[in-house]
Write a protein that holds these residues in place. Structure first.
Motif, mmCIF file in Angstrom:
data_model
loop_
_atom_site.group_PDB
_atom_site.id
_atom_site.type_symbol
_atom_site.label_atom_id
_atom_site.label_comp_id
_atom_site.label_asym_id
_atom_site.label_seq_id
_atom_site.Cartn_x
_atom_site.Cartn_y
_atom_site.Cartn_z
ATOM 1 N N ALA A 192 46.884 34.337 49.264
ATOM 2 C CA ALA A 192 45.890 34.934 48.372
ATOM 3 C C ALA A 192 44.721 33.971 48.224
ATOM 4 C CB ALA A 192 46.515 35.224 47.005
ATOM 5 N N ILE A 193 43.622 34.506 47.754
ATOM 6 C CA ILE A 193 42.457 33.714 47.397
ATOM 7 C C ILE A 193 42.371 33.729 45.875
ATOM 8 C CG2 ILE A 193 39.938 33.506 47.546
ATOM 9 C CD1 ILE A 193 41.314 33.121 50.225
ATOM 10 N N TYR A 194 42.286 32.546 45.283
ATOM 11 C CA TYR A 194 42.134 32.437 43.837
ATOM 12 C C TYR A 194 40.650 32.459 43.532
ATOM 13 C CZ TYR A 194 42.478 30.656 39.091
ATOM 14 O OH TYR A 194 42.394 30.502 37.739
ATOM 15 N N LYS A 195 40.215 33.475 42.818
ATOM 16 C CA LYS A 195 38.787 33.638 42.567
ATOM 17 C C LYS A 195 38.578 34.123 41.135
ATOM 18 C CE LYS A 195 34.816 35.833 44.772
ATOM 19 N NZ LYS A 195 34.420 36.731 45.867
ATOM 20 N N GLN A 196 37.857 33.362 40.375
ATOM 21 C CA GLN A 196 37.504 33.705 38.998
ATOM 22 C C GLN A 196 38.730 34.092 38.169
ATOM 23 O OE1 GLN A 196 34.474 36.716 39.440
ATOM 24 N NE2 GLN A 196 32.908 35.209 39.930
ATOM 25 N N GLY A 197 39.792 33.320 38.309
ATOM 26 C CA GLY A 197 40.978 33.525 37.494
ATOM 27 C C GLY A 197 41.931 34.589 37.984
ATOM 28 N N HIS A 198 41.678 35.173 39.144
ATOM 29 C CA HIS A 198 42.541 36.222 39.684
ATOM 30 C C HIS A 198 42.933 35.897 41.120
ATOM 31 C CE1 HIS A 198 41.857 38.889 36.276
ATOM 32 N NE2 HIS A 198 40.575 38.516 36.339
ATOM 33 N N ASP A 211 43.404 37.357 44.804
ATOM 34 C CA ASP A 211 43.096 38.453 45.730
ATOM 35 C C ASP A 211 44.017 38.294 46.927
ATOM 36 O OD1 ASP A 211 41.013 39.441 44.134
ATOM 37 O OD2 ASP A 211 39.545 38.129 45.102
ATOM 38 N N TRP A 212 44.988 39.188 47.069
ATOM 39 C CA TRP A 212 46.008 39.085 48.118
ATOM 40 C C TRP A 212 45.389 39.329 49.480
ATOM 41 C CZ3 TRP A 212 49.815 36.724 46.029
ATOM 42 C CH2 TRP A 212 50.124 36.937 44.687
ATOM 43 N N LEU A 213 45.712 38.485 50.444
ATOM 44 C CA LEU A 213 45.209 38.638 51.811
ATOM 45 C C LEU A 213 46.059 39.614 52.610
ATOM 46 C CD1 LEU A 213 44.291 34.955 52.656
ATOM 47 C CD2 LEU A 213 42.798 36.803 51.906
ATOM 48 N N MET A 245 36.923 37.699 54.219
ATOM 49 C CA MET A 245 38.268 37.242 53.941
ATOM 50 C C MET A 245 39.353 38.086 54.606
ATOM 51 S SD MET A 245 37.841 34.627 52.286
ATOM 52 C CE MET A 245 36.347 33.896 51.749
ATOM 53 N N ARG A 246 39.067 39.288 54.940
ATOM 54 C CA ARG A 246 40.107 40.156 55.457
ATOM 55 C C ARG A 246 39.894 40.410 56.954
ATOM 56 N NH1 ARG A 246 40.998 40.420 50.613
ATOM 57 N NH2 ARG A 246 41.637 41.824 49.064
ATOM 58 N N ALA A 247 40.983 40.512 57.681
ATOM 59 C CA ALA A 247 40.914 40.710 59.130
ATOM 60 C C ALA A 247 40.147 41.980 59.478
ATOM 61 C CB ALA A 247 42.311 40.752 59.723
ATOM 62 N N GLN A 248 40.332 43.025 58.705
ATOM 63 C CA GLN A 248 39.642 44.274 58.990
ATOM 64 C C GLN A 248 38.124 44.093 58.924
ATOM 65 O OE1 GLN A 248 40.731 47.509 56.447
ATOM 66 N NE2 GLN A 248 39.619 49.006 57.635
ATOM 67 N N GLU A 249 37.643 43.346 57.946
ATOM 68 C CA GLU A 249 36.205 43.085 57.843
ATOM 69 C C GLU A 249 35.708 42.321 59.059
ATOM 70 O OE1 GLU A 249 35.758 40.972 54.211
ATOM 71 O OE2 GLU A 249 36.171 42.720 52.956
ATOM 72 N N ILE A 250 36.493 41.349 59.498
ATOM 73 C CA ILE A 250 36.110 40.546 60.658
ATOM 74 C C ILE A 250 36.039 41.426 61.904
ATOM 75 C CG2 ILE A 250 36.825 38.658 62.192
ATOM 76 C CD1 ILE A 250 38.075 37.376 59.633
ATOM 77 N N LEU A 251 37.041 42.281 62.092
ATOM 78 C CA LEU A 251 37.039 43.169 63.251
ATOM 79 C C LEU A 251 35.867 44.144 63.208
ATOM 80 C CD1 LEU A 251 40.842 43.946 63.615
ATOM 81 C CD2 LEU A 251 39.416 42.560 65.128
ATOM 82 N N GLN A 252 35.569 44.683 62.036
ATOM 83 C CA GLN A 252 34.440 45.607 61.935
ATOM 84 C C GLN A 252 33.136 44.907 62.294
ATOM 85 O OE1 GLN A 252 34.836 47.034 57.927
ATOM 86 N NE2 GLN A 252 36.114 48.753 58.534
ATOM 87 N N GLN A 253 32.970 43.667 61.859
ATOM 88 C CA GLN A 253 31.765 42.933 62.210
ATOM 89 C C GLN A 253 31.708 42.655 63.701
ATOM 90 O OE1 GLN A 253 31.488 39.441 59.797
ATOM 91 N NE2 GLN A 253 30.884 40.574 57.980
#
Length: 76
Positions: A7-13, A15-17, A42-50
């Motif tokens: 996960a990424i810890y961001k602003q107290g929460h 975010d599961w990878l 952060m997510r593989a799907q975003e990377i693939l779309q780019q």
């Protein structure tokens, strides 16, 4: 049994990878691995779309294999 989740810890929460834990309200141990730059997806799907967006048109695996075979034949 211990299970690990990324996960990424961001602003107290968190975010599961990948898949999030199925349990709620459980005790956790957090290990900080590294700082991740904010401008990277952060997510593989975003990377693939780019990556696909950079190409002129979508290619199938067969088309990519054919391109590689052609390049190899030119080197010989």
């Amino acid at each position: 049994m211990l299970k690990s989740y990324a996960a990424i810890y961001k602003q107290g929460h968190l975010d599961w990878l990948d898949d999030a834990p199925e349990q709620d309200n459980v005790k956790v141990i957090v290990t900080l691995v590294e700082t991740i730059p904010q401008n990277l997806p952060m997510r593989a799907q975003e990377i693939l779309q780019q990556a696909w967006a950079c190409m002129e048109k979508p290619h199938t695996i067969q088309q990519i294999d054919n391109d590689i075979a052609q390049m190899r034949s030119e080197w010989e």
